[in-house]
Every structure is written in C-alpha cells, then in structure tokens.
Design a protein around this motif. Structure first.
Motif, PDB file in Angstrom:
ATOM      1  N   ALA A 175       0.833  -1.204   0.000  1.00  0.00           N
ATOM      2  CA  ALA A 175       0.000   0.000   0.000  1.00  0.00           C
ATOM      3  C   ALA A 175       0.869   1.257   0.000  1.00  0.00           C
ATOM      4  CB  ALA A 175      -0.923  -0.002   1.219  1.00  0.00           C
ATOM      5  N   TYR A 176       1.934   1.241   0.804  1.00  0.00           N
ATOM      6  CA  TYR A 176       2.831   2.405   0.839  1.00  0.00           C
ATOM      7  C   TYR A 176       3.531   2.599  -0.505  1.00  0.00           C
ATOM      8  CZ  TYR A 176       6.726   5.447   2.004  1.00  0.00           C
ATOM      9  OH  TYR A 176       7.626   6.487   2.013  1.00  0.00           O
ATOM     10  N   GLN A 177       4.025   1.532  -1.079  1.00  0.00           N
ATOM     11  CA  GLN A 177       4.726   1.630  -2.359  1.00  0.00           C
ATOM     12  C   GLN A 177       3.814   2.150  -3.462  1.00  0.00           C
ATOM     13  OE1 GLN A 177       6.183  -2.398  -2.709  1.00  0.00           O
ATOM     14  NE2 GLN A 177       8.169  -1.887  -1.803  1.00  0.00           N
ATOM     15  N   ASN A 351       9.709   8.867  20.957  1.00  0.00           N
ATOM     16  CA  ASN A 351      10.831   7.953  21.188  1.00  0.00           C
ATOM     17  C   ASN A 351      10.845   6.856  20.131  1.00  0.00           C
ATOM     18  OD1 ASN A 351      12.758   7.271  23.873  1.00  0.00           O
ATOM     19  ND2 ASN A 351      12.359   5.537  22.515  1.00  0.00           N
ATOM     20  N   TYR A 352       9.651   6.369  19.757  1.00  0.00           N
ATOM     21  CA  TYR A 352       9.558   5.359  18.705  1.00  0.00           C
ATOM     22  C   TYR A 352      10.144   5.880  17.393  1.00  0.00           C
ATOM     23  CZ  TYR A 352       7.277   3.333  14.602  1.00  0.00           C
ATOM     24  OH  TYR A 352       7.017   2.837  13.353  1.00  0.00           O
ATOM     25  N   VAL A 353       9.772   7.077  16.987  1.00  0.00           N
ATOM     26  CA  VAL A 353      10.266   7.642  15.729  1.00  0.00           C
ATOM     27  C   VAL A 353      11.780   7.828  15.800  1.00  0.00           C
ATOM     28  CG1 VAL A 353      10.197   9.640  14.189  1.00  0.00           C
ATOM     29  CG2 VAL A 353       8.068   8.727  15.123  1.00  0.00           C
ATOM     30  N   ALA A 354      12.299   8.229  16.958  1.00  0.00           N
ATOM     31  CA  ALA A 354      13.744   8.397  17.121  1.00  0.00           C
ATOM     32  C   ALA A 354      14.476   7.094  16.837  1.00  0.00           C
ATOM     33  CB  ALA A 354      14.066   8.889  18.533  1.00  0.00           C
ATOM     34  N   THR A 355      13.938   5.969  17.316  1.00  0.00           N
ATOM     35  CA  THR A 355      14.593   4.681  17.072  1.00  0.00           C
ATOM     36  C   THR A 355      14.553   4.301  15.599  1.00  0.00           C
ATOM     37  OG1 THR A 355      12.575   3.379  17.517  1.00  0.00           O
ATOM     38  CG2 THR A 355      14.004   3.878  19.398  1.00  0.00           C
ATOM     39  N   GLU A 356      13.473   4.648  14.906  1.00  0.00           N
ATOM     40  CA  GLU A 356      13.377   4.324  13.477  1.00  0.00           C
ATOM     41  C   GLU A 356      14.332   5.192  12.651  1.00  0.00           C
ATOM     42  OE1 GLU A 356      11.950   1.912  12.049  1.00  0.00           O
ATOM     43  OE2 GLU A 356      10.421   1.171  13.420  1.00  0.00           O
ATOM     44  N   ILE A 357      14.503   6.437  13.052  1.00  0.00           N
ATOM     45  CA  ILE A 357      15.445   7.323  12.347  1.00  0.00           C
ATOM     46  C   ILE A 357      16.862   6.796  12.489  1.00  0.00           C
ATOM     47  CG2 ILE A 357      16.471   9.633  12.345  1.00  0.00           C
ATOM     48  CD1 ILE A 357      13.723  10.728  13.177  1.00  0.00           C
ATOM     49  N   LEU A 358      17.243   6.459  13.704  1.00  0.00           N
ATOM     50  CA  LEU A 358      18.597   5.957  13.929  1.00  0.00           C
ATOM     51  C   LEU A 358      18.806   4.633  13.211  1.00  0.00           C
ATOM     52  CD1 LEU A 358      21.130   6.797  15.683  1.00  0.00           C
ATOM     53  CD2 LEU A 358      20.463   4.882  17.126  1.00  0.00           C
ATOM     54  N   PHE A 439       9.184   4.895   5.016  1.00  0.00           N
ATOM     55  CA  PHE A 439       9.631   6.228   4.625  1.00  0.00           C
ATOM     56  C   PHE A 439      11.125   6.389   4.887  1.00  0.00           C
ATOM     57  CE2 PHE A 439      10.490  10.670   5.748  1.00  0.00           C
ATOM     58  CZ  PHE A 439      10.078  11.320   4.595  1.00  0.00           C
ATOM     59  N   MET A 440      11.592   5.933   6.060  1.00  0.00           N
ATOM     60  CA  MET A 440      13.003   6.061   6.414  1.00  0.00           C
ATOM     61  C   MET A 440      13.888   5.238   5.480  1.00  0.00           C
ATOM     62  SD  MET A 440      13.146   8.247   8.764  1.00  0.00           S
ATOM     63  CE  MET A 440      11.898   9.067   9.759  1.00  0.00           C
ATOM     64  N   ASN A 441      13.409   4.076   5.067  1.00  0.00           N
ATOM     65  CA  ASN A 441      14.170   3.262   4.113  1.00  0.00           C
ATOM     66  C   ASN A 441      14.361   4.003   2.792  1.00  0.00           C
ATOM     67  OD1 ASN A 441      14.392   1.149   5.922  1.00  0.00           O
ATOM     68  ND2 ASN A 441      12.696  -0.031   5.048  1.00  0.00           N
ATOM     69  N   GLU A 442      13.305   4.649   2.316  1.00  0.00           N
ATOM     70  CA  GLU A 442      13.405   5.413   1.066  1.00  0.00           C
ATOM     71  C   GLU A 442      14.302   6.633   1.251  1.00  0.00           C
ATOM     72  OE1 GLU A 442       9.399   4.424  -1.481  1.00  0.00           O
ATOM     73  OE2 GLU A 442       9.454   6.301  -0.352  1.00  0.00           O
ATOM     74  N   LEU A 443      14.184   7.252   2.415  1.00  0.00           N
ATOM     75  CA  LEU A 443      14.991   8.433   2.687  1.00  0.00           C
ATOM     76  C   LEU A 443      16.473   8.065   2.690  1.00  0.00           C
ATOM     77  CD1 LEU A 443      14.043  11.358   3.299  1.00  0.00           C
ATOM     78  CD2 LEU A 443      14.534  10.903   5.701  1.00  0.00           C
ATOM     79  N   LYS A 444      16.787   6.947   3.334  1.00  0.00           N
ATOM     80  CA  LYS A 444      18.172   6.473   3.399  1.00  0.00           C
ATOM     81  C   LYS A 444      18.724   6.195   2.005  1.00  0.00           C
ATOM     82  CE  LYS A 444      18.652   2.245   4.693  1.00  0.00           C
ATOM     83  NZ  LYS A 444      18.683   1.010   5.512  1.00  0.00           N
TER      84      LYS A 444
END
Length: 457
Positions: A175-177, A351-358, A439-444
């Motif tokens: 769905a995201y893709q 805090n959850y989003v922080a862990t996904e960013i890192l 989103f973070m995977n695509e950003l990376k």
C-alpha cells in the motif's frame, strides 16, 4: 526469527573489498543469534568455526600472545580439529573478553584477506577507552581502516511486523509503495499491532516470548530482566563508582526528562547541583554502548550538512521503545485498550520515531524557532531538509509558518495515527506510525519522490 541485518551480512560476504567485520551492539540485541544461527548456518552450514571468547581461554590466551595470523589459524585449526581456508568462516564472539583479538583483525586484513572473519562485542569500545586511561595490560591498537563495521539494534517495527504477521507486513508495504491508504479495518488492525510493539519493544528475547505465548505479562517480565541486567552491566565496564552511579541515574531518567514541558535533558532533574559537564562522560558512555540516543538542537536558520552544535540543549531517548514504555510505569493494559491508547503521551511516539530514524542510519536533530515553535526531528536527504512532526492524532502544524520564514520548505512530514496522505497546498505528508520505517528506508536510499504522493494520494 527474521532479522533484516542478514542482508547486510550477505552483502559483506560477497563484497570484493571484504575486510574482517566487527559487529557492535548492546547486550542481548541478538548479535550471536544473527551471526551464528541465521547467517553462518545458512551460508556456511557446517563450514564455520565459532569461538566464545568468554569461555575458550586457551584460544584467547594464544591470541593474546601471538600476532602472526597463520600461527593463530593453525592453533585454532588444531584445537577445533578443522582445517581453515577461504571457505571457512571464523566467528569470535564477545571479543571484549580478549581485546588483542580486535588488534588481530588488522593482520587478518593484511595477511589473510581470503579468510572471512566476524567479531562481535557488546561494549568493546568502552573497555578499550577504559584500558587506555588506566592501562594494566599491554597496549593494543584499534584496526582503523582494516575492518568493516555493523551496529545491531533491537528489532524495529518492520522486523516485529514481519515476524508477527508477514501477510500484514506485505499489505502495509505494498500500500505504501503504491502511495495508497489502507482501508479502515486494515488500518485499525495494523495500529493494534503497532501498539503491541510500543509495549513489547524490539529486544529479541522479549519479542520471541511474546510471539510464542501472546502473553504480555510474561514478555514484560523478560523485558524487566534485561533492563535490570543493563543496570548491572554498568558496574562492569566503567572506571569509577561515581561514573556507574551517574550513568544509572541518567539511564533511569530518560522518560522523566522527556515527560516535562521542554523535553530537553536537564542535569538538575537528577541532582540540583549537577551541570552538563558533570554528566558528559556518563552520557557519552550510554550513547557509545547504544543504550541511549542523543538528538542535537538546531535553531531557526538551518544549513547543510546538518552537524551537531555545541549547544548545551539536547534530548535523550532510549534505544528500545519497550524499555521506554516500561520505564514510564504505565500499565500494560494501556497499550491494548482504545481508552488507554488515547491517554498515551506523545513522547511514546516520539521515542519510537527516534529509534526508526537511527535504525535507518540517520542522525537525530530537532528544531526550535521563536517562542514555542519546534519540530521534533529534522531529516536530511538528497540535499533537502525535511522537518518531521510527531502527533498522537490529528492536529495543525503551528510551527510550520515560523519554520518557513527561516528556511526553504520542500515539504513537511507529520507522523500520527492518521492514514497516509498528502496535502499539496500546505506541503504536508501525513504518515501513519506503521509507515515510518518504509519512509526512512526510502529516505536512506534517496528514493523519495514527493510527486508520487501528490499523484496517488
């Protein structure tokens, strides 16, 4: 249990520029299981040699006294009764118990680059620093430029979802893709799984207990054991009793630090007499051991590249959202009932989003403008600066105008419990909590194209 890091190991294994690999990470994040049970068993079958540096003293003592790689290989081969060549994987586990093995990686790289070698360690760097300050053993060198490195963190939501319900994972991903929102019932179902993750977190043992028993209480007990073990570990890897006490107090204060109005770390919350300089070493220790994450302040006008400032203001997060939830003291039932979820503070999601960013390999920054204007996170991708706001539910971005008055705005990301969508007029991309890792995977990988959301949302 599936770990996405297996992809990193497979890429390393086939690289023509492969060097000895050192795998870092806090205790009990699954390093040994990943290297031995998932990677070695699959790609080397019976053709690998596993050495536990905590228990195999004869091998570690030999490595302590010899730097000739061929001598070391011959000794290990004789001890294990197995010839070693380019088709045999060597695994040195818990190498902090024999630091010369770290130095030995330099000579593996120089003299026997054909031999695949993986070293794991929980707090190797910290012990190295400690030995250098007050050395009671022979000096040794860190093999700069002679190793590959990989840092392991607890399971993120992607891995949790894959292991719990692979079909649900595929549905969310597809769905995201396609840049499409989920239907109401599916959205609700995925959000329920997300709240389970907020409670359980990503420590492999805790996740394994939950997946096998579906028992929140039993998995929480496993989490508490690990949390207490982390506190106990602080007694083993620091140079003074004062550092131990301060590290423990910082670690145990993370929820309280974020739960106050400013959310910035305040030394006085731990002890009214403390200043930032009093806690610099303990905080650095916690960050280096991958237990705590640090987000640096950016003010008003932002320029690339994003770099840490010398500001005394910063924020700290826990590397595992399950530990954060436990530290908050909130009852587990809060995470599995509609009324309880509605009462959760926004800092859980932050805090959850922080862990996904890192986890995506990105650094943590937050932005403050005038008065109360702020964005919880600032991301950098492909020469663009992307402000990210974390909302528990819907809500306006009051800080948007202030941010835009100082900075060029391509678009802003709002992470919330709402469905995927894009407001072209206001340049706001709304991400549901469960789409953050995508989103973070695509950003990376620099594959984000905001026009895709404009067309299909």
């Amino acid at each position: 249990m599936y770990r996405k890091y297996i992809e990193n190991l497979e890429k390393w294994n086939t690289s023509p520029r492969r060097k000895p690999l050192i795998v870092w990470g806090a205790r009990q994040v699954g390093k040994t299981y990943l290297i031995k049970n998932l990677f070695a068993e699959k790609h080397y079958h019976d053709n690998y040699i596993y050495i536990d540096c905590r228990t195999e003293e004869d091998i570690t003592e030999y490595c302590d006294k010899h730097i000739n790689v061929n001598d070391v290989l011959n000794f290990i081969a004789l001890k294990k009764g197995k010839a070693i060549d380019k088709n045999v994987l060597l695994i040195f586990d818990e190498a902090q118990e024999c630091l010369p093995i770290i130095t030995l990686m330099k000579y593996f790289c120089q003299d026997r680059p054909d031999i695949p070698v993986i070293v794991t360690g929980s707090m190797v760097r910290m012990k190295i620093k400690r030995k250098k300050r007050g050395s009671t053993t022979d000096n040794y060198l860190f093999p700069v430029g002679k190793i590959n490195q990989l840092t392991i963190y607890p399971l993120n939501f992607e891995e949790f979802l894959i292991n719990k319900n692979s079909l649900m994972y595929q549905t969310v991903k597809e769905a995201y893709q396609q840049r499409k929102e989920l239907d109401d019932l599916t959205h609700k179902m995925v959000m329920e799984t997300f709240y389970e993750y907020l409670l359980i977190g990503g420590m492999p043992e805790v996740v394994d207990v939950f997946l096998k028993t579906n028992d929140f209480l039993e998995s929480r007990n496993s989490l508490i054991d690990i949390y207490d073990n982390y506190l106990t570990d602080m007694d083993l890897y620091q140079a003074s009793s004062e550092s131990i006490i301060r590290s423990k107090k910082v670690f145990e204060s993370i929820y309280a630090q974020l739960n106050k109005e400013s959310k910035n770390f305040s030394p006085s919350l731990i002890d009214k007499k403390f200043k930032n300089r009093d806690l610099m070493s303990p905080i650095d220790w916690l960050i280096t051991t991958h237990l705590v994450l640090k987000s640096s302040l950016l003010k008003e006008k932002i320029s690339l590249p994003l770099i840490e400032s010398n500001e005394s203001l910063y924020r700290l997060y826990l590397a595992d959202i399950g530990m954060f939830s436990y530290q908050s003291g909130i009852n587990a039932s809060t995470f599995i009932s509609d009324s309880g979820q509605n009462s959760l503070s926004g800092i859980f999601f932050e805090n959850y989003v922080a862990t996904e960013i890192l986890r995506a390999g990105l650094k943590l920054f937050y932005w403050k403008g005038k008065n109360s204007a702020e964005f919880e996170f600032i991301l950098e991708s492909n020469e663009s600066i992307i402000p990210l706001d974390v909302k528990k539910k819907s809500g306006s971005l009051k800080s948007l105008a202030d941010y835009a008055s100082h900075n060029k705005l391509d678009y802003v990301v709002k992470v919330s419990s709402n469905k995927l969508g894009y407001n072209q007029e206001n340049k706001i991309l709304t991400l549901p909590f469960y789409d953050v890792f995508l989103f973070m995977n695509e950003l990376k990988n620099n594959t984000i194209n905001i026009n895709d959301f404009i067309i299909k949302s």
